[in-house]
Design a protein around this motif. Structure first.
Motif, mmCIF file in Angstrom:
data_model
loop_
_atom_site.group_PDB
_atom_site.id
_atom_site.type_symbol
_atom_site.label_atom_id
_atom_site.label_comp_id
_atom_site.label_asym_id
_atom_site.label_seq_id
_atom_site.Cartn_x
_atom_site.Cartn_y
_atom_site.Cartn_z
ATOM 1 N N MET A 1 0.845 -1.201 0.000
ATOM 2 C CA MET A 1 0.000 0.000 0.000
ATOM 3 C C MET A 1 0.873 1.241 0.000
ATOM 4 N N HIS A 2 0.554 2.172 -0.903
ATOM 5 C CA HIS A 2 1.317 3.410 -0.976
ATOM 6 C C HIS A 2 0.962 4.306 0.213
ATOM 7 N N GLN A 3 1.946 5.053 0.674
ATOM 8 C CA GLN A 3 1.677 6.017 1.722
ATOM 9 C C GLN A 3 0.991 7.232 1.122
ATOM 10 N N ARG A 4 0.201 7.896 1.949
ATOM 11 C CA ARG A 4 -0.634 8.978 1.463
ATOM 12 C C ARG A 4 -0.278 10.281 2.180
ATOM 13 N N VAL A 5 -0.321 11.359 1.433
ATOM 14 C CA VAL A 5 -0.015 12.694 1.952
ATOM 15 C C VAL A 5 -1.216 13.596 1.713
ATOM 16 N N LEU A 6 -1.530 14.400 2.709
ATOM 17 C CA LEU A 6 -2.593 15.391 2.569
ATOM 18 C C LEU A 6 -1.959 16.772 2.455
ATOM 19 N N ILE A 7 -2.255 17.463 1.344
ATOM 20 C CA ILE A 7 -1.805 18.843 1.156
ATOM 21 C C ILE A 7 -2.948 19.772 1.534
ATOM 22 N N VAL A 8 -2.674 20.703 2.434
ATOM 23 C CA VAL A 8 -3.666 21.721 2.801
ATOM 24 C C VAL A 8 -3.083 23.058 2.379
ATOM 25 N N GLU A 9 -3.481 23.519 1.209
ATOM 26 C CA GLU A 9 -2.869 24.695 0.582
ATOM 27 C C GLU A 9 -3.909 25.389 -0.289
ATOM 28 N N ASP A 10 -4.103 26.698 -0.066
ATOM 29 C CA ASP A 10 -5.129 27.413 -0.821
ATOM 30 C C ASP A 10 -4.653 27.884 -2.189
ATOM 31 N N ASP A 11 -3.356 27.898 -2.431
ATOM 32 C CA ASP A 11 -2.817 28.260 -3.743
ATOM 33 C C ASP A 11 -2.795 27.000 -4.606
ATOM 34 N N LEU A 12 -3.689 26.945 -5.595
ATOM 35 C CA LEU A 12 -3.831 25.724 -6.388
ATOM 36 C C LEU A 12 -2.591 25.411 -7.206
ATOM 37 N N ASP A 13 -1.900 26.443 -7.690
ATOM 38 C CA ASP A 13 -0.684 26.202 -8.469
ATOM 39 C C ASP A 13 0.395 25.550 -7.612
ATOM 40 N N LEU A 18 3.384 20.684 -5.766
ATOM 41 C CA LEU A 18 3.753 19.791 -4.676
ATOM 42 C C LEU A 18 3.281 18.368 -4.948
ATOM 43 N N GLN A 19 2.090 18.261 -5.524
ATOM 44 C CA GLN A 19 1.557 16.933 -5.825
ATOM 45 C C GLN A 19 2.426 16.212 -6.850
ATOM 46 N N VAL A 20 2.906 16.926 -7.848
ATOM 47 C CA VAL A 20 3.791 16.326 -8.855
ATOM 48 C C VAL A 20 5.049 15.777 -8.189
ATOM 49 N N HIS A 21 5.653 16.588 -7.305
ATOM 50 C CA HIS A 21 6.879 16.160 -6.631
ATOM 51 C C HIS A 21 6.623 14.969 -5.708
ATOM 52 N N LEU A 22 5.460 14.928 -5.084
ATOM 53 C CA LEU A 22 5.122 13.814 -4.198
ATOM 54 C C LEU A 22 4.822 12.550 -4.993
ATOM 55 N N ASN A 23 4.150 12.709 -6.117
ATOM 56 C CA ASN A 23 3.872 11.553 -6.975
ATOM 57 C C ASN A 23 5.164 10.926 -7.487
ATOM 58 N N GLU A 24 6.188 11.752 -7.706
ATOM 59 C CA GLU A 24 7.485 11.230 -8.140
ATOM 60 C C GLU A 24 8.112 10.341 -7.079
ATOM 61 N N LEU A 25 7.708 10.541 -5.823
ATOM 62 C CA LEU A 25 8.184 9.697 -4.721
ATOM 63 C C LEU A 25 7.264 8.498 -4.497
ATOM 64 N N ASP A 26 6.337 8.288 -5.418
ATOM 65 C CA ASP A 26 5.397 7.158 -5.347
ATOM 66 C C ASP A 26 4.458 7.302 -4.151
ATOM 67 N N LEU A 27 4.048 8.543 -3.878
ATOM 68 C CA LEU A 27 3.120 8.816 -2.793
ATOM 69 C C LEU A 27 1.756 9.198 -3.358
ATOM 70 N N GLU A 28 0.710 8.743 -2.702
ATOM 71 C CA GLU A 28 -0.639 9.150 -3.074
ATOM 72 C C GLU A 28 -0.955 10.465 -2.375
ATOM 73 N N VAL A 29 -1.687 11.328 -3.052
ATOM 74 C CA VAL A 29 -1.876 12.688 -2.555
ATOM 75 C C VAL A 29 -3.344 13.093 -2.611
ATOM 76 N N TYR A 107 12.833 21.565 -5.784
ATOM 77 C CA TYR A 107 12.127 20.294 -5.669
ATOM 78 C C TYR A 107 13.028 19.242 -5.034
ATOM 79 N N ARG A 108 14.359 19.362 -5.215
ATOM 80 C CA ARG A 108 15.277 18.405 -4.605
ATOM 81 C C ARG A 108 15.254 18.524 -3.081
ATOM 82 N N GLU A 109 15.260 19.763 -2.597
ATOM 83 C CA GLU A 109 15.200 19.959 -1.150
ATOM 84 C C GLU A 109 13.850 19.498 -0.610
#
Length: 243
Positions: A1-13, A18-29, A107-109
């Motif tokens: 099972m993939h680990q999941r991250v919740l982003i709470v951010e009002d700036d959609l861009d 952030l979601q793209v960078h997290l998906n690259e780590l094989d995380l569900e968002v 994105y690396r940091e």
């Protein structure tokens, strides 16, 4: 099972990036654009990390951070802040945030910071599920201070300290190296798993929180500041208190 991250951010861009960078780590968002509904979301879905913007509509991030760490202490909370809001970052750490990330950052940091949190979570889960041979454990005992890596508990005078996962890792590291002085940079690299200039407040705030919790049980200085060098766990008062 993939680990999941919740982003709470009002700036959609920013949230999409952030979601793209997290998906690259094989995380569900998952993403929420306001603070409203965050606690309900955490009750209905298991998350490893919450990326929490400080400046949110309806409910501010600092208030949410405190609520999350109170009700879901095992969830890693990483605050998202602007580079100009140093005081907000300090307050966020004082309220229990495990880390903070300044916007914008490379994105690396960003990925390195997320990986560090995932390592802490993986270690905690492994320690909670490990089978101890013959039902015995091997805690570190320094006088009346006991740090148990298997139960993930720290106690002083037989009273347990209520520590976050990161605070425990910091205490465990100190207990493994009593009376040895470490700089903030060394602690960042050894406990958090990264070494980036400008994040010394992460170390300072966690140590201040640990000290506050220790002070409720003893008037002795256990975590000491060595001015101009760093911090150490002083085992001498612990041995003296036992005598």
């Amino acid at each position: 099972m993939h680990q999941r991250v919740l982003i709470v951010e009002d700036d959609l861009d920013i949230a999409r990036l952030l979601q793209v960078h997290l998906n690259e780590l094989d995380l569900e968002v998952d993403h929420l654009s306001t603070g409203e509904g965050v606690m309900s979301q955490l009750s209905n879905q298991k998350y490893a990390i919450v990326l929490l913007d400080i400046m949110l509509p309806q409910v501010d991030g600092l208030t949410l951070c405190r609520e999350i760490k109170t009700l879901h202490p095992k969830i890693s909370v990483v605050m998202l802040t602007s580079k100009s809001s140093e005081m907000d970052r300090i307050i966020g750490l004082e309220m229990g945030a495990d880390d903070y990330i300044c916007k914008p950052c490379s994105y690396r940091e960003f990925q390195a910071r997320i990986k560090a949190q995932l390592r802490h979570i993986k270690l905690l889960e492994a320690q909670q599920t490990i089978e101890i041979p013959n039902g015995t454990s091997h805690p570190i005992t320094l006088g009346d201070l006991q740090v148990d890596p298997h139960c993930h508990e720290v106690s002083l005078h037989q009273k347990q300290l209520d520590l976050t996962a990161t605070e425990f890792e910091l205490m465990l590291f100190f207990a493994k190296h009593p009376n040895q002085v470490f700089s903030r940079a060394q602690l960042l690299e050894s406990v958090w798993g990264y070494d980036h200039l400008g994040y010394e407040h992460t170390v300072n705030s966690h140590i201040n929180r640990i000290r506050t919790k220790l002070e409720k049980l003893t008037d002795q200085a256990i975590i000491e500041t060595v001015w101009g060098v760093g911090y150490k766990l002083n085992s001498k008062p612990l041995q003296q208190e036992r005598l």
